[in-house]
Design a protein around this motif. Structure first.
Motif, PDB file in Angstrom:
ATOM      1  N   TRP A 117       2.508  -8.671  -9.174  1.00 46.63           N
ATOM      2  CA  TRP A 117       2.622  -7.268  -9.580  1.00 46.63           C
ATOM      3  C   TRP A 117       1.247  -6.626  -9.472  1.00 46.63           C
ATOM      4  CZ3 TRP A 117       7.246  -4.968 -10.809  1.00 46.63           C
ATOM      5  CH2 TRP A 117       8.345  -5.818 -10.890  1.00 46.63           C
ATOM      6  N   LEU A 118       1.151  -5.632  -8.594  1.00 46.18           N
ATOM      7  CA  LEU A 118      -0.135  -4.983  -8.313  1.00 46.18           C
ATOM      8  C   LEU A 118       0.045  -3.472  -8.270  1.00 46.18           C
ATOM      9  CD1 LEU A 118      -1.017  -7.115  -5.163  1.00 46.18           C
ATOM     10  CD2 LEU A 118      -2.159  -7.291  -7.372  1.00 46.18           C
ATOM     11  N   ALA A 119      -1.027  -2.756  -8.591  1.00 42.28           N
ATOM     12  CA  ALA A 119      -1.033  -1.320  -8.322  1.00 42.28           C
ATOM     13  C   ALA A 119      -0.955  -1.163  -6.811  1.00 42.28           C
ATOM     14  CB  ALA A 119      -2.297  -0.671  -8.869  1.00 42.28           C
ATOM     15  N   VAL A 120      -0.244  -0.172  -6.357  1.00 39.55           N
ATOM     16  CA  VAL A 120      -0.056   0.031  -4.923  1.00 39.55           C
ATOM     17  C   VAL A 120      -1.411   0.154  -4.219  1.00 39.55           C
ATOM     18  CG1 VAL A 120       0.925   1.568  -3.175  1.00 39.55           C
ATOM     19  CG2 VAL A 120       2.230   1.041  -5.250  1.00 39.55           C
ATOM     20  N   ALA A 121      -2.335   0.898  -4.823  1.00 37.97           N
ATOM     21  CA  ALA A 121      -3.665   1.056  -4.218  1.00 37.97           C
ATOM     22  C   ALA A 121      -4.396  -0.289  -4.129  1.00 37.97           C
ATOM     23  CB  ALA A 121      -4.491   2.056  -5.024  1.00 37.97           C
ATOM     24  N   ASP A 122      -4.219  -1.144  -5.120  1.00 43.67           N
ATOM     25  CA  ASP A 122      -4.846  -2.470  -5.085  1.00 43.67           C
ATOM     26  C   ASP A 122      -4.212  -3.333  -3.993  1.00 43.67           C
ATOM     27  OD1 ASP A 122      -6.540  -1.801  -7.159  1.00 43.67           O
ATOM     28  OD2 ASP A 122      -5.251  -2.682  -8.703  1.00 43.67           O
ATOM     29  N   ALA A 123      -2.911  -3.240  -3.843  1.00 44.95           N
ATOM     30  CA  ALA A 123      -2.222  -4.006  -2.797  1.00 44.95           C
ATOM     31  C   ALA A 123      -2.712  -3.579  -1.416  1.00 44.95           C
ATOM     32  CB  ALA A 123      -0.712  -3.820  -2.911  1.00 44.95           C
ATOM     33  N   ALA A 124      -2.963  -2.298  -1.237  1.00 39.89           N
ATOM     34  CA  ALA A 124      -3.436  -1.802   0.056  1.00 39.89           C
ATOM     35  C   ALA A 124      -4.807  -2.368   0.409  1.00 39.89           C
ATOM     36  CB  ALA A 124      -3.485  -0.274   0.054  1.00 39.89           C
ATOM     37  N   ALA A 125      -5.589  -2.729  -0.602  1.00 39.19           N
ATOM     38  CA  ALA A 125      -6.945  -3.241  -0.377  1.00 39.19           C
ATOM     39  C   ALA A 125      -6.970  -4.739  -0.088  1.00 39.19           C
ATOM     40  CB  ALA A 125      -7.820  -2.934  -1.600  1.00 39.19           C
ATOM     41  N   LYS A 126      -5.824  -5.391  -0.134  1.00 37.93           N
ATOM     42  CA  LYS A 126      -5.745  -6.833   0.126  1.00 37.93           C
ATOM     43  C   LYS A 126      -5.309  -7.109   1.565  1.00 37.93           C
ATOM     44  CE  LYS A 126      -4.791  -8.503  -4.507  1.00 37.93           C
ATOM     45  NZ  LYS A 126      -5.439  -9.797  -4.652  1.00 37.93           N
ATOM     46  N   ALA A 127      -5.439  -8.354   1.991  1.00 37.11           N
ATOM     47  CA  ALA A 127      -4.988  -8.767   3.323  1.00 37.11           C
ATOM     48  C   ALA A 127      -3.455  -8.909   3.327  1.00 37.11           C
ATOM     49  CB  ALA A 127      -5.628 -10.101   3.710  1.00 37.11           C
ATOM     50  N   TRP A 128      -2.842  -8.497   4.416  1.00 35.46           N
ATOM     51  CA  TRP A 128      -1.390  -8.573   4.584  1.00 35.46           C
ATOM     52  C   TRP A 128      -1.073  -9.418   5.809  1.00 35.46           C
ATOM     53  CZ3 TRP A 128       2.510  -4.539   2.926  1.00 35.46           C
ATOM     54  CH2 TRP A 128       2.095  -3.880   1.763  1.00 35.46           C
ATOM     55  N   SER A 129       0.017 -10.128   5.757  1.00 37.24           N
ATOM     56  CA  SER A 129       0.467 -10.881   6.937  1.00 37.24           C
ATOM     57  C   SER A 129       1.299  -9.996   7.864  1.00 37.24           C
ATOM     58  CB  SER A 129       1.271 -12.111   6.517  1.00 37.24           C
ATOM     59  OG  SER A 129       2.413 -11.733   5.772  1.00 37.24           O
ATOM     60  N   ASP A 130       1.877  -8.918   7.336  1.00 38.98           N
ATOM     61  CA  ASP A 130       2.675  -7.981   8.130  1.00 38.98           C
ATOM     62  C   ASP A 130       1.828  -6.737   8.385  1.00 38.98           C
ATOM     63  OD1 ASP A 130       4.418  -6.097   9.173  1.00 38.98           O
ATOM     64  OD2 ASP A 130       6.034  -6.515   7.741  1.00 38.98           O
ATOM     65  N   LEU A 131       1.154  -6.716   9.531  1.00 40.94           N
ATOM     66  CA  LEU A 131       0.217  -5.645   9.854  1.00 40.94           C
ATOM     67  C   LEU A 131       0.885  -4.281   9.881  1.00 40.94           C
ATOM     68  CD1 LEU A 131      -2.626  -4.775  10.671  1.00 40.94           C
ATOM     69  CD2 LEU A 131      -2.041  -5.331  13.038  1.00 40.94           C
ATOM     70  N   GLU A 132       2.077  -4.177  10.437  1.00 39.84           N
ATOM     71  CA  GLU A 132       2.750  -2.877  10.543  1.00 39.84           C
ATOM     72  C   GLU A 132       3.082  -2.314   9.159  1.00 39.84           C
ATOM     73  OE1 GLU A 132       3.688   0.545  12.049  1.00 39.84           O
ATOM     74  OE2 GLU A 132       2.785  -1.071  13.214  1.00 39.84           O
ATOM     75  N   SER A 133       3.582  -3.152   8.256  1.00 40.62           N
ATOM     76  CA  SER A 133       3.869  -2.688   6.894  1.00 40.62           C
ATOM     77  C   SER A 133       2.585  -2.254   6.190  1.00 40.62           C
ATOM     78  CB  SER A 133       4.545  -3.795   6.089  1.00 40.62           C
ATOM     79  OG  SER A 133       5.826  -4.055   6.580  1.00 40.62           O
ATOM     80  N   HIS A 134       1.505  -2.990   6.432  1.00 35.33           N
ATOM     81  CA  HIS A 134       0.215  -2.632   5.834  1.00 35.33           C
ATOM     82  C   HIS A 134      -0.242  -1.275   6.361  1.00 35.33           C
ATOM     83  CE1 HIS A 134      -4.009  -4.222   4.502  1.00 35.33           C
ATOM     84  NE2 HIS A 134      -3.597  -3.214   3.772  1.00 35.33           N
ATOM     85  N   ARG A 135      -0.105  -1.065   7.664  1.00 32.59           N
ATOM     86  CA  ARG A 135      -0.486   0.233   8.259  1.00 32.59           C
ATOM     87  C   ARG A 135       0.329   1.377   7.652  1.00 32.59           C
ATOM     88  NH1 ARG A 135      -1.089  -2.023  14.153  1.00 32.59           N
ATOM     89  NH2 ARG A 135      -3.344  -2.222  14.205  1.00 32.59           N
ATOM     90  N   GLU A 136       1.637   1.153   7.474  1.00 28.17           N
ATOM     91  CA  GLU A 136       2.497   2.187   6.888  1.00 28.17           C
ATOM     92  C   GLU A 136       2.044   2.528   5.476  1.00 28.17           C
ATOM     93  OE1 GLU A 136       6.553   0.937   7.039  1.00 28.17           O
ATOM     94  OE2 GLU A 136       6.583   0.844   9.224  1.00 28.17           O
TER      95      GLU A 136
END
Length: 177
Positions: A117-136
């Motif tokens: 469970w993360l703040a959305v802004a904090d989640a955006a600052a982390k590494a993602w395995s799904d690049l397209e979802s991260h970009r969105e």
């Protein structure tokens, strides 16, 4: 088509279609009976063309857009500070938002991925395995922040204009204050 047939056509449920009908967010329909007909349980019918038109009008290009449209995602600064559930893979990278996953995928992923469970802004600052979802997600955050910055600058400009035209400001300026 009956409500049941329309639900099958839309790959929905009867209760979801009825809820959309009650809220006025679903496809247009024909109410049984004419003007002045009594009874609250009149048959509702749907035309295939109306169902197709409603589907076309609700097309989206991403899961983020779909969630925003349904009011399930963020559109304000408060929303991006809100805590949401995110899938985390074995490498500690974010896979995506739990809420955006279809029910069958949620069931498949339970026990395979951790949930954090993360703040959305904090989640955006982390590494993602799904690049397209991260970009969105980052694109949505960028849009929100740009809109809020514009609002803030507009407010400041209005305050500056008001201060310049204020009789007190002119009086203070003449008196060297």
């Amino acid at each position: 088509m009956t409500t049941s047939e329309a639900a099958i056509f839309l790959r929905s449920s009867v209760s979801a279609l009825e809820a959309m009908r009650a809220k006025g967010t679903g496809p247009v329909y024909i109410q049984g009976g004419g003007r002045g007909s009594s009874g609250s349980n009149q048959k509702c019918l749907y035309e295939k063309a109306d169902l197709l038109a409603w589907q076309r009008a609700n097309k989206v290009s991403s899961t983020v857009e779909a969630a925003v449209r349904k009011g399930q995602l963020f559109t304000t600064l408060a929303d991006i500070a809100a805590v949401e559930a995110f899938w985390i893979d074995a490498h500690g990278q974010i896979v995506g938002m739990v809420e955006l996953a279809p029910a069958r995928l949620v069931i498949e992923r339970l026990g395979l991925y951790d949930i954090e469970w993360l703040a959305v802004a904090d989640a955006a600052a982390k590494a993602w395995s799904d690049l397209e979802s991260h970009r969105e997600l980052v694109g949505s955050l960028t849009d929100i922040l740009a809109r809020e910055l514009t609002r803030g600058r507009s407010g400041l400009e209005a305050s500056e204009l008001a201060a310049e035209s204020s009789p007190i400001a002119h009086s203070n300026h003449r008196n060297g204050i």
